[in-house]
Structures are given as C-alpha cells and as structure tokens.
Design an enzyme around this catalytic site. Structure first.
Site, short mmCIF file in Angstrom:
data_model
loop_
_atom_site.label_atom_id
_atom_site.label_comp_id
_atom_site.label_asym_id
_atom_site.label_seq_id
_atom_site.Cartn_x
_atom_site.Cartn_y
_atom_site.Cartn_z
N GLU B 60 0.81 -1.21 0.00
CA GLU B 60 0.00 0.00 0.00
C GLU B 60 0.85 1.27 0.00
OE1 GLU B 60 -0.54 -2.65 1.88
OE2 GLU B 60 -2.55 -3.33 1.37
N HIS B 130 -11.48 -4.08 9.88
CA HIS B 130 -12.04 -4.11 8.53
C HIS B 130 -13.36 -3.36 8.43
CE1 HIS B 130 -8.92 -6.87 7.40
NE2 HIS B 130 -9.46 -7.16 6.25
C1 LIG Z 1 -2.65 -4.50 4.49
C2 LIG Z 1 -3.67 -5.33 3.85
N1 LIG Z 1 -3.86 -5.24 2.53
C3 LIG Z 1 -4.78 -5.99 1.91
C4 LIG Z 1 -5.55 -6.87 2.62
C5 LIG Z 1 -6.63 -7.69 1.93
N2 LIG Z 1 -6.29 -9.10 1.92
C6 LIG Z 1 -6.74 -9.93 2.86
S1 LIG Z 1 -6.15 -11.48 2.66
C7 LIG Z 1 -5.31 -11.03 1.27
C8 LIG Z 1 -4.52 -12.04 0.49
C9 LIG Z 1 -3.30 -12.41 1.18
O1 LIG Z 1 -2.60 -13.35 0.47
P1 LIG Z 1 -1.52 -14.22 1.22
O2 LIG Z 1 -0.72 -13.38 2.12
O3 LIG Z 1 -0.79 -14.98 0.17
O4 LIG Z 1 -2.36 -15.21 2.13
P2 LIG Z 1 -3.41 -16.31 1.69
O5 LIG Z 1 -4.76 -15.68 1.75
O6 LIG Z 1 -3.07 -16.78 0.33
O7 LIG Z 1 -3.28 -17.38 2.72
C10 LIG Z 1 -5.47 -9.69 0.99
C11 LIG Z 1 -4.88 -8.99 -0.15
C12 LIG Z 1 -5.33 -6.94 4.01
N3 LIG Z 1 -6.04 -7.74 4.79
N4 LIG Z 1 -4.38 -6.18 4.58
#
Ligand SMILES: Cc1ncc(C[n+]2csc(CCOP(=O)(O)OP(=O)(O)O)c2C)c(N)n1
Ligand SMILES: Cc1ncc(C[n+]2csc(CCOP(=O)(O)OP(=O)(O)O)c2C)c(N)n1
Ligand SMILES: [Mg+2]
Ligand SMILES: [Mg+2]
Lengths: 327, 345, 327, 345
Positions: B60, B130
C-alpha cells in the site's frame, strides 16, 4: 572544451565549492533557516550518475539533495535563494533545502521522509515507459533509507512492472549517528537485497567518479532499453555532520572514529579524479584552481543575489496549498 | 433521468473519465478481479484492459508513492482499497507527500492528482480492522480533498470532479451503499467539493450526516415525521472543504443539531460539525448538540454487539426525540442491514 | 499410542474434518457471521511446523488462522464458539475467525492486516531471548504478505537483533485472486529475499508434512540455540475460495485454472502422508477412517456446544476497550 | 520543590521507571546517540546500556510491531520518534493492532502497553513534513491514550503513568518545551490520563490548550491582564481521555472560549473542545467559540511565512480581545521563538 572526464571533475569541484561556501555562510550568518544536509565528500555519486542522464530523465532525491540538484543542472541561484527562504527560491521559500525542484533541468523533487521518493521514481518511470518514451527516472537515497519497508516494496513493484527506474543508494555507512552495522546484519549487501527482489544491481566505488559514471551509463541504457530496473550501490562517506555545516568527527560526538573519517577524506573523490586526469593533463591542478576561483565567484554571486531578494509575501501564505479555483 | 445503483454510478464515472482522458489509470489490489471491486471496476477492466486497470502487489505504501510519481509524470492515478483500514499503510505518501506536494514545491509546479477510493463500513462481522471509516484522519490535513458521497449521483459527480481536478482526493464509499439506486445524470459532470446538499427539508431538528448516515437520517426522519417532528437532513458530501454555510443555515433555522457519523466522535466528523456551529452561530442552538457516532471501543464481531455498536436510524430517532423533549417510547424496529447476507465480504 | 509421524497425519485429519464440517455449517446456516479463511489443503504447513514447537513457543498468524490454532493445540470449542460470536469464544465474540487466541496453548494471536503479525513475532522472540529463555516465536503468513514492506523490515530487524523467530511463509501462489506472477517478478524466491536480508532460509514442499516437520525442527533448533532467525518457504495450495466456504475453481470465477487446482488436490497432504505411512502400517486407511468419525463427532459436538452458548451481553459492549480503572 | 527542565523531567521519569521495572526498554532511531534525544535518553543509556536503550533500523512500522510483540511477551517498550511526522509509518501497528489488541482478543488477555513519545512542533524552517502535531489523528481511535504534557511536572507524571499502565499510549512533546523549567516532584508518581488542570485562573475568557499552547496562552493572559481581561487557561493534559468536565466548568463560568492548538483546526483538538462545549453547555456561550490553529496549508519554511503560520500568544490575545469586544490595537511584539538558534534541528 573540457572532455567528458574533465567535465565530471569540474562538476564535482563546482559542487564542492558551492557547498563549502554555503556551509561557511550557513554557520556564520544563521540566516539560512532550513536544516541542510551537505554532500561534501560524496560528490562523485551525484556527478557520476547525473552526468549519465539526459535532461528528459528525471531525478528524485532524499534530504541530501544539493549535490544531485546541481549535478543534474538545477539552477544555482534558485537553490541558494531557497536556502535563504526567498520568493526567488526554486520552491518560493515553501520547501527549503529538503524540497528542491527544477523541472526544466529534470530535477523532479527532493523530500525528507526516508524512502518516500523511492516509489515515486518507480511511478514516474512507469509513466514514461507507458508513454512509449525511452526516458528513465532516477532516485537517490542513503543506506539508512533501505531499511524502510517502502524500499523493498518499490524494488518489487519496479521489477514486476519492469519500470525504467535507476535506484541509486549512496551508502555512506551511517544514518545520522547510527553505523550500518547496528542497523543491518553483516554479510548480505544492499545490492544483494535488490537482486533478490529481481532488480539488476551492482556495487561500485562511490568515490571513483569515472567508475560511477560508467556504471550509471550501463544502468541507464538497461533501463531505457526496457530491460527493467537497476540499482547502484555506491560506497561513499560524508565529511560533515549529518545535518548542518560542521565537522563532527573527533569533536567529542564520537560516533565516527576520527581515523575512519580521515581515511575517507584521504579518498576524496576530487583528489582521486584529478590524480587520474593528471596523467593525461599535467595542468589539471591549475585548471582545478581556476575552477575553484570561478565557482567561488559564482556561489558568492548567488548568495549576494539571494540575500537581496525579497521574502515571500505573508499575505500569500496559503497560496499553493490548493489548486486555484477559477471563479 | 435514468436510475443507477451507487456502484454503477461509480463505474460509469470511471469509464467515462477514462475514455475522455488517456492519462487516467486504476491501480489496486485485485482491481482486475472478476468481481471488479464491488462491480465498480469491472467495465473499466473490460474496456481498457490490464494496462489501465492494474493489479498491484500488496504494497500500500509503495503503490501510493508510485501513484504520486505517476501523477508527477502527467498521469492520473485512481487508487482503490477494498478496505479503507489498509490506507493507514498509505498514509505517509498521501499525507506527507501528495497533500503537500504542490505547496512545498512553491505552489506553481502543479499538484499530484492522486485519487484514492477507500471502502468503509460494517460488513459481516468484519471486526476491528475491517470496518473503520478513517475520513476524519485524512480530512485533518490541509492539501487533500476528502469526500463521502451518499447518493449514486454524488458518487458519480464527486468522482468525476476528483478525476478532472489537480488536487489529491480521498473518497470514502460505504459498502452498504453499493446496491442503493438513484437518479444519475448521463453526462460526466463534476460536483464541486465543499458544497453540501439538503437531503430532506424540515424545520425542527437538523441532522448533519455524510455517506451512509445520510440514509439512516432519512429513515429516521420518516419515523419522526409520524411523531410530528420535522427533520432537515444535511448531507455535507465533502469533509474537506466543508460547507460550513449549509450547516449553519440549517441550524439557524431549526436551533437543534444532531451529527451522525460512522466513525468515533472524538476528533471526528461529528466534532468538526459541532465546532462549526459553536464557532459561527452558537446563539442559534436551543438545545445541546448531539453526536451519534461509534461508542469508544474497537468494532466487535459478534452480531448483537455489532448491532449495538454501529450507529443507525434508531439512534438518530432517539437523539432527535430527546432534543425535542419527547420520550423515546416504542419505535418500530429497523431492519438488520446484513440480513440475507451471501457475500462478498 | 500413535508414533510421531502418525500423530502428524492425525492432526491433519482432525483439522481437515473440523474445517470441512465448519465450512458446511457456515454455508448452510449463515450463522457464523465472521469472514472465514479455510486452510483446507494446506494442513501440512500448520501441522508440520506446530508439532515441532513446544507449548512455551508462541505462534502468531495472519487471517488464515484455524489450522495453526488447532495444530498448536488451541481449544476447539473456544474457536467454534468464537466463529458463532459467542461469549464462550476464545475472544468472547469480539475477534471472530481472524482474531483467535489461546495463550495456554501458545497460540498468541492472529490478525487480518497483511504482514502485521510478522514484526510482532520478532518482538516476542526478542523478549524471550532477552529473558534468557530458549523459546522461539513463530509467525505464519502468506506469499502475498511478503510484498508488504513490513516483511522486509522485520527480516532485517530480526537478523540484526538475532531474534529467535521462525518466519513461516505458506506460499499458496495466490493473494485472493491475484497470482504470484502478477505480484512478484519471476526468478528470485521468497527464500532468496530472506537470505539477502541475513535470515537463514529454506524452501520445502509444503504438502509433505514430514519434510515440513523436519525442516521446522531444524529451524527451531537454530532459533533456540541463539543462531538467529529462520525462514521456511512452504509451497502449498488452498482448495477453497479465499474467504468463505466454497470452491471457486471452474465456477466461472476463473482466476485459477481448474487443472491447476485439481493437480494440487491430487497432491493432498493427507493422502500423501497416508501413502507414506501405509508402507509401515497397512491398516492406516482404517485408522484414518476411524479418526474421521472421531473428529466428526468432536466438531459436531463443538458446534452444538457453541450454538447453545449465549451471545455476549450487549451491556458489556465497551468492556475490554481499556484496562479497567480501579476505583 | 526542585526545579527541572522539561527534558530532565522526562529523563528522570524514564530512569526511575526503568530502575523499578526491568521490563521497560527504550527503542528508537538514534536513542543511544550522544545527544540522547534532546537529552531525554542520555542518562538512561548511561545507566542501562545498549540492551535496554536500543538503536533500531529506520523501520518505523516493524519497530512498532516489534514493540507490540515485546509487550505481548511481557515487556514494556518505550518508543521514540524524533519527529512525530514519522509516526504515520507506524500508524498501522499502533492504531490497527496495539489500540485494538485487548478488545479484539476478548478483553481479558491483557493489553500491549506500548508507549510512544513523538516530538512535535516547529523548528528552524523544518517545513511541511517535520513540524506536524498528529495528536488528533491518534486520539480519534478508541483503545489508545493520548497526552500532550505542557509542564515538566506533567511530562514526568504522564510518562510515569504510561509506563506503569496497561494501555498503549502516545505522548506528544513539543520540542520548544524541552528547555522549559518547572517544579517536579522527586518521586515517580503517575498523573492519571483524563484529568486536566487549570493553568491560570480567570473569569472573562477560557483558553483551552495543550502542550506548547498552554504557555502561549499564559503569555497571552499576561498581556490581556494589562488590558483588564482576566483569562482562565485550561490545560487538558490528555486528549484521550479528555477531561470534558474541566472544560465545561470553566466555560460555564466565563461564557467565552478560545481553543489553541498546534495542528489544523478541522477535525482537530480545537474541533473536539468546541464540540464538547456545544454538546454540554451551549447555553453558557455568550460569544462564538474561536479556534486558533494552523492555517489551511502545509507548513512553509521561509521564516516570515513560518512566523505567520504557527499560532502563538499574539493570535490568542487577538482572539480574546475580539471575544471581549475590544479592538486589537497595538500589542507589544512577542519574541521569535527560534531567535539565537544554534541547533540541534
Ligand atoms: C494491508 C492489507 N492489505 C490488503 C488486505 C486484503 N487481503 C486480505 S487477505 C489477502 C490475500 C493475502 O494473500 P496471502 O498473504 O498470500 O495469504 P493467503 O490468503 O493466500 O493465505 C489480501 C490482499 C489486508 N487484509 N491487509
Ligand atoms: C521516515 C523517517 N524516519 C526517520 C527520519 C530521520 N532521518 C533523517 S535523515 C536520517 C538518516 C538517513 O540515513 P541515510 O538514508 O543513510 O542517508 P544519509 O543521511 O546518510 O545521506 C534519518 C534517520 C526521517 N527523515 N524519515
Ligand atoms: Mg547514510
Ligand atoms: Mg497466498
């Protein structure tokens, strides 16, 4: 006409004379009311890199901004007037030493929050590439800034978007008074971190202006050819205190061993460049002396000019905070 | 006039502006996803493709800095956060750089028109990190415009304004507004920042609100009308600049003020609106100002707590009744906003 | 008694049965009003790592929290009650799926802002070491979280402070619907980035619970011996949608090729572990079937329990926002 | 009682608390520097060494997260930022995690008592990103305590309170206060958050202020006394919790309110104080509330602009005179705060 290499030396001498003169005035007058980070001793990084850019490339920097601004061709009088807080300053007295800009020269801005301009350069570079232009954006920052998360984020973003951005790390071993060893583990280098993020990277002796220049030419060619981002890690050293005009080794502040500072002063980029050029041009020392006089006049003239200039009009305090609304 | 949903209005504004101005691009995590950010980026992606609707890494801070650099280089970035809570990670480039850029380079080198859309509001037990609405945090800092459109027409008009101006803008969109329908002009014309609107006329109490709370105020006004209380609902539309005049004119008429917001009271939107009145027409107040905002805790998850936590029409009704010296008494229950929820989160 | 390896299989089966049952109830009832990220298909990472910890080690996770919570020995009933938003939940209905905690078991907390718990584990690990204790802190996160600047900052901080922290990256190739190739450049890996930051790091097949377990034992020994931080990059795959109970390949959402998902489902960590154990124990399939029944009863019991529990008292809405002030 | 400077009082509080509680440690960029963070960490470093006074990498986000983890593990971190402007980079771990920790894990697992000291205020042409005072940004979010001590005694007492409590705390310290002297108790006793103090008694106008502005208000009160106007100066000491009562009691008496702050007016401290009055005792106001805060631009550098930009006693005098129906007329000039500056920056 001076050759390319002589030109590099001359630009370093100019920056040195300008900064030394400014430092004296800064200290003696207390009239430049803006925290000022001198690059004395680090001129080879700014000059070597900026001389490899062309005007259409943009350069961003962190707080240690004067040398890249001048090396990129930024207007000297406008810079000095900015330090004196005058309306004639490049930022009309709103920005100070840490917020220099000269768009005509391709000096796109400096900022004082560590790491802040790193992604900015990625964005500009990407915009250039998207417009189909063979232009690059360059961003100067210190070893300390590489600890900010935004540095890693920016490397990754640049790599994944193949942005034509040149990251220039002036590794002067310190962040204010903190040595790099207290902030980063021994072993891997900043170059290594860039490579692990998918950015082509090399380490170069940052006090060897010719080596820096060669490396920057290679790097910028790489960027302009669409081969993606590039990082130069340049080993160098500042001679003065972090912010302000003084020397601070051996004055009891003691964060830098006096021997270390002296050893680096002995590796002066200007002396070293002159040593190299002397082989071709035995008159180089006289030339340097002439330049010193010339640039001494230039900076004294700029200071005199700046002092004469009016301060900004207090009635215009708010101007520029927002886009003027047409009425 | 045609009727669109709030999300369609945003989509239309985006597509029209992008068609008119090649320099506009969208960047955000998952903006190219099939769901298209609650539908708002779907058509833009279909029409302009991945070169102008750009999925970015989960970075971000760098993404916002990238946008500043792209804007300095002549582009117009539209950043999107599916939760405004993530914008804390982009606060430095937005507040310390974008907001100050024009000024700190002297005022005459142009601004960096980075437009950021942040989705706010409660969801389905989204909890503490959230469902925040950080509009006051951004609106505190000079150099930004901050707006929170309540209607589809405003969602379109304020986004058009943002995408055609030269100032960095933060737009907050309450997720519960996306399905809302309303009349929306076909052409892409901007609505200036700093001009509020009277969402409903009335003479007894003024409710100043923004975003979702405008609708909660309107629902409340409907109920209160049955109790003989006539409520004027002021939708400020933008928080910075703030339309002090429309607030003061309404309160000058009614003498009573309720401010309704989806964030905390302290140092928030409700504080500022109350301050504007205290600063300009304190003598007009015939009763103390009431602030309807979040109670002083983080957002809980469990639904009875969530129901109690988030302000809504019920609270506005009660505040207005009290201001008018009536006992709350029995009020018809208001529907649970998340009833029948099937996603997305 | 089950052997160590059998125990790993059993723990995976338990988590699978619990999550599959929860997913069904989640979808059918719409009563668990909390966004829920299932680890179905990823059980080997949680089990392999957590089985190598001891109770005094602490585990932190991101949003995909159930599997590590259960693998670490977190109380099942308290977790399920939390999903139903009940006062009996591990966070008394204030946290939901994304904010699990069971300190007695050493599950120190989960959080939903990407990357947020990474430095937290570094801080806890450092506190352990400072207290002279041979304890480690573990932090689970996804491939997507490694793009957050705080990941790089945390690696560096851990390395420079030699904190006994184990970074566990569950690389499941996606961040919501974004494939890793759209977010990170091809070539260098997450392991490489850790090494370039001075953190010892290995890549392991994250669907091979025995390999994960071995690697985690080595890693935790390294941490406890004071040799500094360690990172495991574990290749794995989630079977269900990012958040919520459904499958989302081949349903028209189309961000994951159906063949890719199916290939990964074929590499089921439970099936693979059973295949290995079958060589020693031909009765393993019957054992697994018995476990399925056993854990099916357990989770159904926990669900029944959770549903019976009362919701939190609305009058206590503000409790816990601040430390209670003694009066 | 002994007299100490503000920085000495902070140093003393730190050292006493660290001596009493092994779990306290200091972390920040350059806290082990010979200058010792305006002197405030020098003695702590001398006494407790680099294991408890820890220089950290330039990683504001991870450092704050690290502190949260250390606090969860039983330690008490004291974080320091030599410019509070850098705290935007630590906002996520402080606001999205530390502030919510206790609540979102159910309220009974303990908090994470991370104490953050942020240095604010104008310096020597520090400009737009090195002289902000983001206290309202932090104080908007439930779960934190935010305080801004004005006197050496309060600097000590509030820091002691922070270091012995179980709540994350943000303390802002205006750099121009460091040389200020005042009586400071020798023992380390805490001053509870949420209890303001009357810095000066008066009956005609109330000036509510915090941090440096308390002194500017006192300077102003001195001048105004000569014009026959008696000013009551209320120092709220902490912004969250905020002592509504002391504000209202004073305004109930004077009927006139000026709020003075070192940040912007919109959604800031001055908004909240005005709101508290409008919400509780609007009828007491005999004149409109006046807010003295930053004009709506980023901070300039050039000194005449900087002088005009930062609020001070002069502006308070003028506001009070106007409220009391007197013309400003000629006022004695007030000294330039940066006169004779020799560093540090
Ligand atoms: C700072 C932030 N940016 C965006 C999000 C939205 N978000 C929630 S889970 C996620 C995906 C995360 O991917 P990863 O770290 O690979 O974990 P996975 O869900 O694949 O286990 C995102 C982008 C968030 N929660 N926090
Ligand atoms: C985000 C942020 N943190 C801290 C600072 C304070 N600060 C200003 S310059 C500096 C040192 C930076 O070191 P380096 O990046 O190596 O640059 P150098 O000064 O050595 O050229 C620090 C810590 C800052 N300006 N911004
Ligand atoms: Mg450095
Ligand atoms: Mg992933």
């Amino acid at each position: 006409m001076t050759s390319g290499r002589t030109r590099l030396l001359r630009d370093m001498v100019r920056i040195r004379v300008v900064e030394e003169t400014l430092a004296d005035h800064y200290r003696d007058e207390q009239e430049m009311r803006t925290p000022t980070h001198f690059s004395i001793g680090q001129e080879a990084t700014a000059v070597g890199v900026c001389a490899a850019t062309d005007t259409r490339d943009w350069v961003y920097t962190a707080h240690r901004s004067h040398a890249p601004y001048l090396a990129k061709g930024g207007d000297l009088k406008a810079m000095v007037a900015e330090l004196y807080g005058k309306q004639a300053g490049c930022s009309h007295g709103r920005g100070g030493s840490i917020h220099l800009i000269d768009r005509a020269a391709g000096f796109a801005g400096s900022a004082a929050i560590l790491g802040e301009m790193i992604p900015v350069a990625v964005g500009t570079a990407w915009a250039f590439a998207r417009g189909g232009e063979a232009r690059a954006a360059v961003t100067f920052f210190g070893d300390g800034a590489t600890e900010e998360g935004v540095f890693a984020e920016s490397l990754n973003l640049a790599a994944v978007r193949r942005a034509p951005v040149l990251f220039v790390c002036e590794n002067n071993l310190y962040s204010i008074s903190s040595p790099i060893g207290a902030r980063q583990p021994a072993g891997p280098t900043i170059r290594d971190r860039a490579e692990a993020a998918g950015v082509t990277a090399v380490q170069v002796d940052g006090n060897d202006v010719f080596a820096v220049h060669e490396a920057a030419r290679t790097a910028l060619r790489h960027c302009r050819e669409g081969s993606g981002p590039y990082l130069l890690e340049l080993a160098t050293y500042r001679w003065r205190e972090h912010v302000g005009p003084g020397f601070d080794h051996g004055d009891g502040q003691g964060y830098r061993p006096a021997a270390e500072t002296e050893a680096w002063i002995a590796r002066c980029p200007i002396v070293r460049a002159a040593d190299v050029l002397r082989e071709q041009d035995p008159g180089i020392d006289r030339t340097v002396a002439e330049w010193r006089a010339l640039f001494g006049d230039e900076i004294r003239g700029a200071i005199a000019y700046a002092k004469e200039q009016p301060f900004p009009d207090v009635a215009a305090l708010l101007d520029g905070a927002y886009q003027p609304v047409p009425r | 006039m045609r009727t669109l949903t709030y999300w369609q209005a945003i989509s239309e504004a985006t597509v029209q502006c992008m068609a008119a101005d090649e320099s506009i691009f969208i960047a955000g995590e998952g903006v190219d996803d099939i769901k298209g950010t609650f539908g708002t980026t779907k058509e833009a992606f279909a029409r302009f493709g991945p070169n102008r609707v750009i999925d970015v890494p989960n970075s971000e801070n760098a993404t916002a800095g990238f946008a500043v650099g792209a804007a300095a280089g002549g582009m117009r970035p539209l950043l999107i956060h599916t939760r405004a809570d993530f914008m804390f990670l982009a606060l430095d480039p937005l507040v310390n750089l974008a907001a100050k850029w024009r000024y700190m380079y002297g005022g005459d080198k142009g601004g960096v028109p980075v437009v950021t859309r942040g989705v706010v509001g409660r969801g389905w037990g989204q909890g503490a990190t959230h469902s925040q609405s950080p509009h006051a945090t951004f609106a505190h800092y000079a150099g930004l415009h901050v707006a929170a459109p309540a209607s589809p027409a405003d969602a379109k008009g304020l986004l058009v304004q943002a995408l055609t101006g030269d100032t960095p803008v933060v737009l907050v969109e309450n997720r519960n507004l996306y399905p809302l329908t309303g009349e929306v002009p076909a052409e892409a014309s901007g609505i200036p920042f700093g001009v509020g609107r009277i969402a409903r006329r009335g003479g007894d109490v003024t409710v100043v609100a923004t975003s979702l709370m405008v609708h909660e105020a309107e629902r409340a006004a409907g109920q209160l009308a049955e109790r003989g209380i006539s409520v004027e609902v002021v939708d400020v539309r933008s928080l910075r600049p703030l339309d002090d005049r429309i607030i003061c004119e309404s309160v000058a008429k009614t003498g009573r003020l309720v401010v309704a917001d989806t964030s905390w009271a302290r140092y928030g939107f409700s504080a500022e609106v109350a301050a504007v009145v205290a600063e300009n027409i304190p003598e007009a107040l015939t009763a103390p100002v009431r602030r309807l905002a979040l109670p002083d805790s983080p957002a809980p998850v469990s639904w009875p707590l969530e129901e109690a936590f988030h302000p809504g029409a019920g609270g506005i009704v009660e505040a207005c009744l009290r201001l008018c010296g009536q006992a709350p008494g029995e009020l018809p229950a208001l529907a649970d906003v998340a009833a029948g929820f099937q996603g997305p989160y």
